[in-house]
Design a protein around this motif. Sequence first.
Motif, mmCIF file in Angstrom:
data_model
loop_
_atom_site.group_PDB
_atom_site.id
_atom_site.type_symbol
_atom_site.label_atom_id
_atom_site.label_comp_id
_atom_site.label_asym_id
_atom_site.label_seq_id
_atom_site.Cartn_x
_atom_site.Cartn_y
_atom_site.Cartn_z
ATOM 1 N N ASP A 49 0.830 -1.192 0.000
ATOM 2 C CA ASP A 49 0.000 0.000 0.000
ATOM 3 C C ASP A 49 0.879 1.262 0.000
ATOM 4 O O ASP A 49 0.536 2.251 -0.643
ATOM 5 C CB ASP A 49 -0.927 -0.032 1.223
ATOM 6 C CG ASP A 49 -1.942 1.099 1.187
ATOM 7 O OD1 ASP A 49 -2.460 1.365 0.081
ATOM 8 O OD2 ASP A 49 -2.184 1.708 2.244
ATOM 9 N N HIS A 50 2.003 1.210 0.714
ATOM 10 C CA HIS A 50 2.925 2.344 0.766
ATOM 11 C C HIS A 50 3.521 2.620 -0.606
ATOM 12 O O HIS A 50 3.679 3.777 -1.000
ATOM 13 C CB HIS A 50 4.034 2.048 1.785
ATOM 14 C CG HIS A 50 5.000 3.168 1.981
ATOM 15 N ND1 HIS A 50 4.632 4.363 2.543
ATOM 16 C CD2 HIS A 50 6.304 3.261 1.671
ATOM 17 C CE1 HIS A 50 5.680 5.153 2.579
ATOM 18 N NE2 HIS A 50 6.702 4.503 2.058
ATOM 19 N N LEU A 51 3.830 1.587 -1.351
ATOM 20 C CA LEU A 51 4.377 1.736 -2.703
ATOM 21 C C LEU A 51 3.347 2.356 -3.646
ATOM 22 O O LEU A 51 3.677 3.231 -4.443
ATOM 23 C CB LEU A 51 4.833 0.374 -3.236
ATOM 24 C CG LEU A 51 5.465 0.369 -4.623
ATOM 25 C CD1 LEU A 51 6.739 1.202 -4.621
ATOM 26 C CD2 LEU A 51 5.764 -1.052 -5.041
ATOM 27 N N VAL A 58 3.557 5.901 -5.787
ATOM 28 C CA VAL A 58 3.351 5.995 -7.241
ATOM 29 C C VAL A 58 2.283 7.041 -7.554
ATOM 30 O O VAL A 58 2.431 7.827 -8.502
ATOM 31 C CB VAL A 58 2.980 4.610 -7.821
ATOM 32 C CG1 VAL A 58 2.515 4.709 -9.253
ATOM 33 C CG2 VAL A 58 4.163 3.663 -7.711
ATOM 34 N N LYS A 59 1.222 7.094 -6.760
ATOM 35 C CA LYS A 59 0.165 8.091 -6.986
ATOM 36 C C LYS A 59 0.701 9.505 -6.825
ATOM 37 O O LYS A 59 0.383 10.398 -7.629
ATOM 38 C CB LYS A 59 -1.004 7.852 -6.022
ATOM 39 C CG LYS A 59 -1.819 6.636 -6.357
ATOM 40 C CD LYS A 59 -2.931 6.429 -5.352
ATOM 41 C CE LYS A 59 -3.671 5.143 -5.656
ATOM 42 N NZ LYS A 59 -4.728 4.872 -4.683
ATOM 43 N N SER A 92 -7.699 15.119 -5.940
ATOM 44 C CA SER A 92 -8.778 14.345 -5.337
ATOM 45 C C SER A 92 -8.548 12.833 -5.487
ATOM 46 O O SER A 92 -8.322 12.319 -6.571
ATOM 47 C CB SER A 92 -10.104 14.717 -5.995
ATOM 48 O OG SER A 92 -11.122 13.890 -5.505
ATOM 49 N N PRO A 93 -8.635 12.092 -4.364
ATOM 50 C CA PRO A 93 -8.499 10.638 -4.461
ATOM 51 C C PRO A 93 -9.737 9.982 -5.084
ATOM 52 O O PRO A 93 -9.671 8.840 -5.543
ATOM 53 C CB PRO A 93 -8.320 10.195 -3.010
ATOM 54 C CG PRO A 93 -8.863 11.287 -2.178
ATOM 55 C CD PRO A 93 -8.758 12.542 -2.980
ATOM 56 N N SER A 103 -3.723 10.552 -11.922
ATOM 57 C CA SER A 103 -3.466 9.195 -12.415
ATOM 58 C C SER A 103 -4.045 9.014 -13.822
ATOM 59 O O SER A 103 -3.406 8.406 -14.693
ATOM 60 C CB SER A 103 -4.080 8.148 -11.483
ATOM 61 O OG SER A 103 -3.495 8.221 -10.215
ATOM 62 N N LEU A 104 -5.237 9.540 -14.032
ATOM 63 C CA LEU A 104 -5.881 9.436 -15.337
ATOM 64 C C LEU A 104 -5.051 10.129 -16.424
ATOM 65 O O LEU A 104 -4.774 9.540 -17.480
ATOM 66 C CB LEU A 104 -7.290 10.031 -15.270
ATOM 67 C CG LEU A 104 -8.068 10.049 -16.583
ATOM 68 C CD1 LEU A 104 -8.534 8.640 -16.923
ATOM 69 C CD2 LEU A 104 -9.236 11.004 -16.489
ATOM 70 N N LEU A 105 -4.637 11.380 -16.163
ATOM 71 C CA LEU A 105 -3.843 12.115 -17.157
ATOM 72 C C LEU A 105 -2.467 11.478 -17.382
ATOM 73 O O LEU A 105 -1.974 11.416 -18.508
ATOM 74 C CB LEU A 105 -3.670 13.576 -16.719
ATOM 75 C CG LEU A 105 -4.922 14.445 -16.765
ATOM 76 C CD1 LEU A 105 -4.611 15.841 -16.257
ATOM 77 C CD2 LEU A 105 -5.468 14.511 -18.183
#
Length: 173
Positions: free
Chosen positions: A2-4, A8-9, A50-51, A57-59
């Motif tokens: 989860d930390h990784l 990345v996010k 926003s999470p 992430s999308l872009l």
Amino acid sequence: MDHLQAGVKWMMYWIIFALFTTAETFTDIFLCWFPFYYELKIAFVAWLLSPYTKGSSLLYRKFVHPTLSSKEKEIDDCLVQAKDRSYDALVHFGKRGLNVAATAAVMAASKGQGALSERLRSFSMQDLTTIRGDGAPAPSGPPPPGPGRASGKHGQPKMSRSASESASSSGTA
């Protein structure tokens, strides 16, 4: 794990935000007159952060990652060239810096040599013979002024202790 994923996010967000900031520099010049321009920029940054919307992430997955993947070989070649050029530049400027330092040291030594020889001349044996009390005859005439000689108020040589005592005992000053 989860930390990784969180790392990345955030990496995706900061890459998109950096691209946005770069584009914003130019768009501010031309679009600042547009109504609600600044409010739209704030909403866009909130959408990126926003999470729930996962805007960054999308872009990143839609535009940035495919572009970076297709240009990977060119990017690696540019990095290798930059590394080689930076090493060559470091060697070149290092040599120039050493040459400048060596030239400055030689100049300082050559200018300082005259002052040093002048100082050493005052300690030569010829000057030492002019000092009374070492058994050597005093030269005729007044001694030339030098940095090591003490003198009175009016440029007259100071009297030795025995001469001043005899002058004071005789009553003449």
